[in-house]
Design a protein around this motif. Structure first.
Motif, mmCIF file in Angstrom:
data_model
loop_
_atom_site.group_PDB
_atom_site.id
_atom_site.type_symbol
_atom_site.label_atom_id
_atom_site.label_comp_id
_atom_site.label_asym_id
_atom_site.label_seq_id
_atom_site.Cartn_x
_atom_site.Cartn_y
_atom_site.Cartn_z
ATOM 1 N N LEU A 133 0.836 -1.193 0.000
ATOM 2 C CA LEU A 133 0.000 0.000 0.000
ATOM 3 C C LEU A 133 0.876 1.250 0.000
ATOM 4 O O LEU A 133 1.665 1.459 0.930
ATOM 5 C CB LEU A 133 -0.916 0.023 1.231
ATOM 6 N N GLU A 134 0.758 2.051 -1.041
ATOM 7 C CA GLU A 134 1.438 3.347 -1.114
ATOM 8 C C GLU A 134 0.458 4.399 -0.607
ATOM 9 O O GLU A 134 -0.594 4.632 -1.205
ATOM 10 C CB GLU A 134 1.847 3.647 -2.557
ATOM 11 N N MET A 135 0.781 5.042 0.517
ATOM 12 C CA MET A 135 -0.159 5.948 1.179
ATOM 13 C C MET A 135 0.042 7.386 0.714
ATOM 14 O O MET A 135 1.159 7.902 0.691
ATOM 15 C CB MET A 135 0.022 5.887 2.707
ATOM 16 N N LYS A 136 -1.066 8.041 0.342
ATOM 17 C CA LYS A 136 -1.065 9.458 -0.008
ATOM 18 C C LYS A 136 -2.007 10.196 0.946
ATOM 19 O O LYS A 136 -2.880 9.590 1.566
ATOM 20 C CB LYS A 136 -1.510 9.661 -1.457
ATOM 21 N N HIS A 137 -1.832 11.508 1.041
ATOM 22 C CA HIS A 137 -2.639 12.267 2.012
ATOM 23 C C HIS A 137 -3.100 13.577 1.387
ATOM 24 O O HIS A 137 -2.839 14.660 1.892
ATOM 25 C CB HIS A 137 -1.858 12.524 3.297
ATOM 26 N N PHE A 138 -3.786 13.479 0.271
ATOM 27 C CA PHE A 138 -4.185 14.678 -0.471
ATOM 28 C C PHE A 138 -5.464 15.299 0.070
ATOM 29 O O PHE A 138 -6.417 14.602 0.406
ATOM 30 C CB PHE A 138 -4.392 14.346 -1.948
ATOM 31 N N TYR A 139 -5.479 16.623 0.127
ATOM 32 C CA TYR A 139 -6.702 17.381 0.369
ATOM 33 C C TYR A 139 -7.525 17.386 -0.919
ATOM 34 O O TYR A 139 -7.018 17.072 -2.000
ATOM 35 C CB TYR A 139 -6.360 18.814 0.763
ATOM 36 N N ILE A 140 -8.791 17.733 -0.847
ATOM 37 C CA ILE A 140 -9.618 17.832 -2.053
ATOM 38 C C ILE A 140 -9.342 19.183 -2.707
ATOM 39 O O ILE A 140 -9.501 20.223 -2.078
ATOM 40 C CB ILE A 140 -11.114 17.694 -1.717
ATOM 41 N N PRO A 141 -8.896 19.207 -3.971
ATOM 42 C CA PRO A 141 -8.530 20.474 -4.616
ATOM 43 C C PRO A 141 -9.747 21.363 -4.848
ATOM 44 O O PRO A 141 -10.843 20.874 -5.130
ATOM 45 C CB PRO A 141 -7.915 20.021 -5.949
ATOM 46 N N HIS A 142 -9.520 22.669 -4.752
ATOM 47 C CA HIS A 142 -10.591 23.642 -4.947
ATOM 48 C C HIS A 142 -10.426 24.440 -6.229
ATOM 49 O O HIS A 142 -11.192 25.355 -6.485
ATOM 50 C CB HIS A 142 -10.647 24.610 -3.749
ATOM 51 N N SER A 143 -9.417 24.120 -7.008
ATOM 52 C CA SER A 143 -9.204 24.853 -8.253
ATOM 53 C C SER A 143 -8.602 23.927 -9.295
ATOM 54 O O SER A 143 -8.091 22.836 -8.975
ATOM 55 C CB SER A 143 -8.273 26.050 -8.031
ATOM 56 N N TYR A 144 -8.625 24.370 -10.548
ATOM 57 C CA TYR A 144 -8.064 23.585 -11.651
ATOM 58 C C TYR A 144 -6.564 23.382 -11.457
ATOM 59 O O TYR A 144 -6.034 22.294 -11.692
ATOM 60 C CB TYR A 144 -8.343 24.296 -12.975
ATOM 61 N N CYS A 145 -5.861 24.428 -10.985
ATOM 62 C CA CYS A 145 -4.404 24.329 -10.781
ATOM 63 C C CYS A 145 -4.079 23.284 -9.711
ATOM 64 O O CYS A 145 -3.139 22.489 -9.867
ATOM 65 C CB CYS A 145 -3.833 25.687 -10.385
ATOM 66 N N GLU A 146 -4.837 23.288 -8.604
ATOM 67 C CA GLU A 146 -4.614 22.309 -7.542
ATOM 68 C C GLU A 146 -4.868 20.897 -8.070
ATOM 69 O O GLU A 146 -4.132 19.957 -7.752
ATOM 70 C CB GLU A 146 -5.524 22.607 -6.352
ATOM 71 N N GLU A 147 -5.914 20.754 -8.877
ATOM 72 C CA GLU A 147 -6.226 19.472 -9.495
ATOM 73 C C GLU A 147 -5.043 18.946 -10.306
ATOM 74 O O GLU A 147 -4.657 17.785 -10.201
ATOM 75 C CB GLU A 147 -7.431 19.634 -10.425
ATOM 76 N N LYS A 148 -4.459 19.820 -11.140
ATOM 77 C CA LYS A 148 -3.349 19.415 -12.003
ATOM 78 C C LYS A 148 -2.139 18.981 -11.181
ATOM 79 O O LYS A 148 -1.453 18.010 -11.529
ATOM 80 C CB LYS A 148 -2.959 20.566 -12.938
ATOM 81 N N VAL A 149 -1.863 19.691 -10.086
ATOM 82 C CA VAL A 149 -0.715 19.343 -9.235
ATOM 83 C C VAL A 149 -0.904 17.955 -8.631
ATOM 84 O O VAL A 149 -0.001 17.102 -8.660
ATOM 85 C CB VAL A 149 -0.526 20.399 -8.120
#
Length: 310
Positions: A131-147
Protein backbone atom coordinates in the motif's frame (compact mmCIF):
# COMPACT_ATOMS: atom_id res chain seq x y z
CA UNK A 1 -8.11 17.03 24.59
CA UNK A 2 -7.54 18.04 28.20
CA UNK A 3 -4.64 20.27 27.14
CA UNK A 4 -5.99 23.81 27.44
CA UNK A 5 -3.34 25.32 25.15
CA UNK A 6 -4.03 22.74 22.43
CA UNK A 7 -7.77 23.27 22.84
CA UNK A 8 -7.47 27.04 22.43
CA UNK A 9 -5.25 26.63 19.36
CA UNK A 10 -7.75 24.26 17.72
CA UNK A 11 -10.63 26.59 18.57
CA UNK A 12 -8.84 29.60 17.09
CA UNK A 13 -7.95 27.65 13.93
CA UNK A 14 -11.62 26.96 13.25
CA UNK A 15 -13.05 30.44 13.91
CA UNK A 16 -13.61 32.83 11.01
CA UNK A 17 -11.48 35.98 11.13
CA UNK A 18 -11.86 38.68 8.47
CA UNK A 19 -8.82 39.33 6.32
CA UNK A 20 -6.30 41.55 8.08
CA UNK A 21 -7.33 40.59 11.62
CA UNK A 22 -5.74 37.80 13.64
CA UNK A 23 -2.65 35.77 12.88
CA UNK A 24 -4.24 33.39 10.36
CA UNK A 25 -7.12 35.17 8.58
CA UNK A 26 -9.60 33.01 6.73
CA UNK A 27 -9.69 33.64 2.98
CA UNK A 28 -13.43 33.08 2.94
CA UNK A 29 -16.18 32.79 5.52
CA UNK A 30 -17.15 29.41 4.04
CA UNK A 31 -13.74 28.02 5.10
CA UNK A 32 -14.50 28.32 8.81
CA UNK A 33 -16.60 25.79 10.75
CA UNK A 34 -17.14 28.40 13.51
CA UNK A 35 -18.03 32.09 13.48
CA UNK A 36 -17.43 34.36 16.49
CA UNK A 37 -19.45 37.53 17.11
CA UNK A 38 -18.03 40.77 18.52
CA UNK A 39 -19.53 40.06 21.94
CA UNK A 40 -17.90 36.62 22.16
CA UNK A 41 -20.65 34.26 21.08
CA UNK A 42 -19.58 31.35 18.85
CA UNK A 43 -21.93 29.53 16.48
CA UNK A 44 -21.51 26.81 13.84
CA UNK A 45 -21.26 27.87 10.21
CA UNK A 46 -24.10 26.19 8.33
CA UNK A 47 -22.24 26.57 5.00
CA UNK A 48 -19.51 24.23 6.22
CA UNK A 49 -21.99 21.79 7.76
CA UNK A 50 -24.00 21.57 4.53
CA UNK A 51 -21.21 21.67 1.94
CA UNK A 52 -18.07 20.34 3.62
CA UNK A 53 -16.45 17.76 1.31
CA UNK A 54 -14.79 15.80 4.10
CA UNK A 55 -14.03 15.78 7.79
CA UNK A 56 -10.79 17.71 7.41
CA UNK A 57 -10.54 19.14 3.89
CA UNK A 58 -11.66 22.66 4.87
CA UNK A 59 -9.13 22.81 7.68
CA UNK A 60 -6.25 21.47 5.55
CA UNK A 61 -7.03 23.86 2.70
CA UNK A 62 -7.08 26.80 5.08
CA UNK A 63 -3.76 25.82 6.67
CA UNK A 64 -2.15 25.22 3.26
CA UNK A 65 -2.93 28.80 2.23
CA UNK A 66 -2.31 30.59 5.53
CA UNK A 67 0.16 28.51 7.56
CA UNK A 68 1.99 26.15 5.21
CA UNK A 69 4.52 24.92 7.79
CA UNK A 70 1.79 23.57 10.04
CA UNK A 71 -0.02 22.16 7.01
CA UNK A 72 3.04 20.11 5.98
CA UNK A 73 3.37 18.72 9.51
CA UNK A 74 -0.33 17.88 9.89
CA UNK A 75 -0.77 16.19 6.50
CA UNK A 76 2.08 13.82 7.36
CA UNK A 77 0.32 13.03 10.63
CA UNK A 78 -2.71 11.90 8.62
CA UNK A 79 -0.62 9.15 7.04
CA UNK A 80 0.86 8.22 10.41
CA UNK A 81 -2.68 7.98 11.80
CA UNK A 82 -4.10 5.78 9.02
CA UNK A 83 -1.32 3.18 8.77
CA UNK A 84 -1.88 1.82 12.34
CA UNK A 85 -5.63 1.77 11.72
CA UNK A 86 -5.24 -0.29 8.52
CA UNK A 87 -2.84 -2.64 10.32
CA UNK A 88 -5.34 -3.23 13.13
CA UNK A 89 -8.25 -3.75 10.74
CA UNK A 90 -6.32 -6.37 8.77
CA UNK A 91 -5.06 -8.01 11.99
CA UNK A 92 -8.64 -8.21 13.35
CA UNK A 93 -9.97 -9.68 10.09
CA UNK A 94 -7.07 -12.03 9.19
CA UNK A 95 -4.95 -13.61 11.91
CA UNK A 96 -2.52 -15.07 9.35
CA UNK A 97 -1.47 -11.68 7.92
CA UNK A 98 1.62 -9.80 9.08
CA UNK A 99 2.34 -6.14 8.34
CA UNK A 100 5.55 -4.19 7.81
CA UNK A 101 5.48 -0.39 7.72
CA UNK A 102 7.99 2.38 6.89
CA UNK A 103 10.67 0.07 5.52
CA UNK A 104 13.37 0.64 2.88
CA UNK A 105 14.12 -1.21 -0.35
CA UNK A 106 17.08 -0.84 -2.70
CA UNK A 107 16.33 0.85 -6.03
CA UNK A 108 19.50 1.42 -8.12
CA UNK A 109 17.89 4.12 -10.31
CA UNK A 110 16.86 6.15 -7.26
CA UNK A 111 19.18 9.01 -6.34
CA UNK A 112 19.78 7.61 -2.83
CA UNK A 113 19.77 3.98 -4.06
CA UNK A 114 16.90 3.26 -1.70
CA UNK A 115 13.32 4.32 -1.19
CA UNK A 116 11.05 4.27 1.85
CA UNK A 117 7.92 2.17 1.42
CA UNK A 118 4.75 2.73 3.43
CA UNK A 119 2.92 -0.51 4.26
CA UNK A 120 3.33 -4.15 3.23
CA UNK A 121 0.81 -6.88 4.13
CA UNK A 122 1.85 -10.55 3.82
CA UNK A 123 -0.09 -13.75 4.53
CA UNK A 124 1.35 -17.18 5.32
CA UNK A 125 0.76 -18.34 1.73
CA UNK A 126 3.28 -15.85 0.34
CA UNK A 127 0.70 -13.40 -1.04
CA UNK A 128 1.65 -9.74 -0.43
CA UNK A 129 -0.18 -6.45 -0.91
CA UNK A 130 1.84 -3.22 -0.90
CA UNK A 131 0.00 0.00 0.00
CA UNK A 132 1.44 3.35 -1.11
CA UNK A 133 -0.16 5.95 1.18
CA UNK A 134 -1.07 9.46 -0.01
CA UNK A 135 -2.64 12.27 2.01
CA UNK A 136 -4.18 14.68 -0.47
CA UNK A 137 -6.70 17.38 0.37
CA UNK A 138 -9.62 17.83 -2.05
CA UNK A 139 -8.53 20.47 -4.62
CA UNK A 140 -10.59 23.64 -4.95
CA UNK A 141 -9.20 24.85 -8.25
CA UNK A 142 -8.06 23.58 -11.65
CA UNK A 143 -4.40 24.33 -10.78
CA UNK A 144 -4.61 22.31 -7.54
CA UNK A 145 -6.23 19.47 -9.50
CA UNK A 146 -3.35 19.42 -12.00
CA UNK A 147 -0.71 19.34 -9.23
CA UNK A 148 -2.35 16.42 -7.42
CA UNK A 149 -3.07 14.54 -10.65
CA UNK A 150 0.61 14.84 -11.53
CA UNK A 151 1.62 13.40 -8.14
CA UNK A 152 -0.80 10.48 -8.51
CA UNK A 153 0.55 9.82 -12.01
CA UNK A 154 4.10 9.76 -10.61
CA UNK A 155 2.96 7.29 -7.92
CA UNK A 156 1.48 5.06 -10.63
CA UNK A 157 4.77 5.12 -12.53
CA UNK A 158 6.83 4.31 -9.40
CA UNK A 159 4.75 1.38 -8.15
CA UNK A 160 6.21 -1.25 -10.58
CA UNK A 161 9.77 -0.36 -9.47
CA UNK A 162 8.77 -0.60 -5.82
CA UNK A 163 7.09 -3.98 -6.26
CA UNK A 164 10.13 -5.29 -8.16
CA UNK A 165 12.48 -3.94 -5.47
CA UNK A 166 10.44 -5.63 -2.71
CA UNK A 167 10.59 -8.91 -4.64
CA UNK A 168 14.37 -8.68 -5.12
CA UNK A 169 14.99 -7.67 -1.47
CA UNK A 170 12.58 -10.29 -0.11
CA UNK A 171 15.23 -12.38 1.66
CA UNK A 172 16.43 -9.32 3.60
CA UNK A 173 12.86 -8.20 4.41
CA UNK A 174 11.95 -11.75 5.42
CA UNK A 175 14.90 -12.01 7.81
CA UNK A 176 14.57 -8.51 9.28
CA UNK A 177 10.82 -8.68 9.99
CA UNK A 178 10.55 -12.40 10.87
CA UNK A 179 8.39 -13.40 7.92
CA UNK A 180 8.10 -17.17 7.55
CA UNK A 181 7.11 -17.54 3.88
CA UNK A 182 8.63 -17.06 0.45
CA UNK A 183 7.05 -14.44 -1.81
CA UNK A 184 4.73 -15.95 -4.43
CA UNK A 185 2.74 -12.91 -5.61
CA UNK A 186 2.74 -9.20 -4.83
CA UNK A 187 0.09 -6.58 -5.67
CA UNK A 188 0.21 -2.79 -5.43
CA UNK A 189 -2.51 -0.33 -4.32
CA UNK A 190 -2.34 3.47 -4.06
CA UNK A 191 -4.41 4.68 -1.09
CA UNK A 192 -5.24 8.39 -1.13
CA UNK A 193 -6.72 9.98 1.99
CA UNK A 194 -9.56 11.66 0.04
CA UNK A 195 -8.72 12.69 -3.53
CA UNK A 196 -8.20 9.95 -6.14
CA UNK A 197 -7.67 12.04 -9.27
CA UNK A 198 -9.61 13.52 -12.17
CA UNK A 199 -7.24 13.40 -15.15
CA UNK A 200 -5.27 10.32 -14.07
CA UNK A 201 -4.88 7.14 -16.11
CA UNK A 202 -6.79 4.15 -14.76
CA UNK A 203 -4.43 1.18 -14.66
CA UNK A 204 -6.28 -2.02 -13.72
CA UNK A 205 -3.19 -3.57 -12.14
CA UNK A 206 -2.71 -0.61 -9.73
CA UNK A 207 -6.01 0.69 -8.31
CA UNK A 208 -6.19 4.15 -6.73
CA UNK A 209 -8.74 4.20 -3.91
CA UNK A 210 -9.69 6.42 -0.99
CA UNK A 211 -9.17 5.30 2.61
CA UNK A 212 -12.88 4.58 3.06
CA UNK A 213 -12.92 2.37 -0.06
CA UNK A 214 -9.94 0.44 1.31
CA UNK A 215 -11.72 -0.02 4.66
CA UNK A 216 -14.77 -1.37 2.81
CA UNK A 217 -12.60 -3.79 0.81
CA UNK A 218 -11.01 -5.08 4.04
CA UNK A 219 -14.44 -5.58 5.64
CA UNK A 220 -15.78 -7.52 2.64
CA UNK A 221 -12.63 -9.57 1.92
CA UNK A 222 -12.28 -13.27 2.75
CA UNK A 223 -8.52 -13.28 2.17
CA UNK A 224 -5.65 -10.84 1.77
CA UNK A 225 -5.83 -11.21 -2.01
CA UNK A 226 -9.52 -10.24 -1.88
CA UNK A 227 -8.54 -6.82 -0.48
CA UNK A 228 -6.62 -6.11 -3.66
CA UNK A 229 -9.38 -7.37 -5.96
CA UNK A 230 -11.98 -5.39 -3.98
CA UNK A 231 -10.00 -2.17 -4.50
CA UNK A 232 -9.48 -3.05 -8.14
CA UNK A 233 -13.22 -3.56 -8.64
CA UNK A 234 -13.95 -0.12 -7.14
CA UNK A 235 -11.33 1.52 -9.37
CA UNK A 236 -12.76 -0.15 -12.48
CA UNK A 237 -16.23 1.30 -11.82
CA UNK A 238 -15.22 4.87 -12.73
CA UNK A 239 -14.85 4.36 -16.51
CA UNK A 240 -18.31 2.76 -16.55
CA UNK A 241 -20.07 5.83 -15.10
CA UNK A 242 -21.94 7.46 -17.96
CA UNK A 243 -21.67 11.21 -18.55
CA UNK A 244 -23.58 13.32 -21.06
CA UNK A 245 -21.79 16.16 -22.85
CA UNK A 246 -23.44 19.07 -24.64
CA UNK A 247 -21.85 21.86 -26.65
CA UNK A 248 -22.88 25.43 -25.86
CA UNK A 249 -22.14 28.24 -28.32
CA UNK A 250 -21.61 31.60 -26.64
CA UNK A 251 -21.23 34.88 -28.55
CA UNK A 252 -19.17 37.47 -26.68
CA UNK A 253 -17.34 40.60 -27.87
CA UNK A 254 -17.71 39.54 -31.49
CA UNK A 255 -16.26 36.09 -30.93
CA UNK A 256 -17.96 32.73 -30.82
CA UNK A 257 -16.86 30.46 -27.96
CA UNK A 258 -17.43 26.70 -27.97
CA UNK A 259 -18.10 25.63 -24.37
CA UNK A 260 -18.91 22.12 -23.21
CA UNK A 261 -21.11 21.21 -20.28
CA UNK A 262 -20.85 17.74 -18.79
CA UNK A 263 -23.21 16.04 -16.35
CA UNK A 264 -24.11 12.62 -15.02
CA UNK A 265 -26.57 10.54 -16.94
CA UNK A 266 -29.92 11.21 -15.15
CA UNK A 267 -30.31 7.50 -14.37
CA UNK A 268 -26.90 7.46 -12.66
CA UNK A 269 -27.78 10.65 -10.82
CA UNK A 270 -30.98 9.07 -9.48
CA UNK A 271 -28.98 6.13 -8.14
CA UNK A 272 -26.39 8.44 -6.54
CA UNK A 273 -29.12 10.52 -4.87
CA UNK A 274 -30.90 7.42 -3.55
CA UNK A 275 -27.63 6.04 -2.15
CA UNK A 276 -26.85 9.39 -0.51
CA UNK A 277 -30.27 9.46 1.17
CA UNK A 278 -29.69 5.98 2.58
CA UNK A 279 -26.35 7.11 4.01
CA UNK A 280 -28.01 10.12 5.68
CA UNK A 281 -30.78 7.93 7.16
CA UNK A 282 -28.24 5.44 8.46
CA UNK A 283 -26.16 8.17 10.10
CA UNK A 284 -29.20 9.77 11.74
CA UNK A 285 -30.18 6.42 13.28
CA UNK A 286 -26.60 5.46 14.17
CA UNK A 287 -26.26 4.51 17.86
CA UNK A 288 -22.68 3.25 18.21
CA UNK A 289 -20.09 5.21 20.23
CA UNK A 290 -18.63 8.37 18.68
CA UNK A 291 -15.23 8.00 20.38
CA UNK A 292 -12.92 5.08 21.07
CA UNK A 293 -10.23 4.46 23.66
CA UNK A 294 -7.75 2.84 21.28
CA UNK A 295 -6.88 2.23 17.62
CA UNK A 296 -7.86 -1.43 18.15
CA UNK A 297 -11.40 -0.49 19.22
CA UNK A 298 -11.79 1.88 16.27
CA UNK A 299 -10.55 -0.75 13.80
CA UNK A 300 -12.98 -3.33 15.18
CA UNK A 301 -15.83 -0.81 14.98
CA UNK A 302 -15.12 -0.05 11.30
CA UNK A 303 -15.09 -3.74 10.39
CA UNK A 304 -18.24 -4.59 12.39
CA UNK A 305 -20.18 -1.60 11.10
CA UNK A 306 -19.38 -2.32 7.43
CA UNK A 307 -20.17 -6.01 7.76
CA UNK A 308 -23.53 -5.22 9.38
CA UNK A 309 -24.32 -2.77 6.54
CA UNK A 310 -23.55 -5.40 3.91
Amino acid sequence: SKDEELYQQALEDHIYKPRGKGVYPKANIADAPLIKTKDGYIFANSLVILFNESLDTQFLNYLRRCDNKRYLRIKDRIKEREIPLIQEMVKYKFSNVKSVCNFYVRIPTHKKNKRECDLLLVDDNGIAVYLEMKHFYIPHSYCEEKVLDRELTQALEKIPDQLEAISEDWDKIKAKYNLACDLKKIYGIIVSHRYTGVDVEIKPETPIVSSSDLFESIAEAKSLEDIYFGCREIDELYPKIEFIEKELLVNFAGYRFHLYEECLNPLCEILVTATYKKQVEKNIEYTTPTSYKSIEDLAHAYIDQMQETN
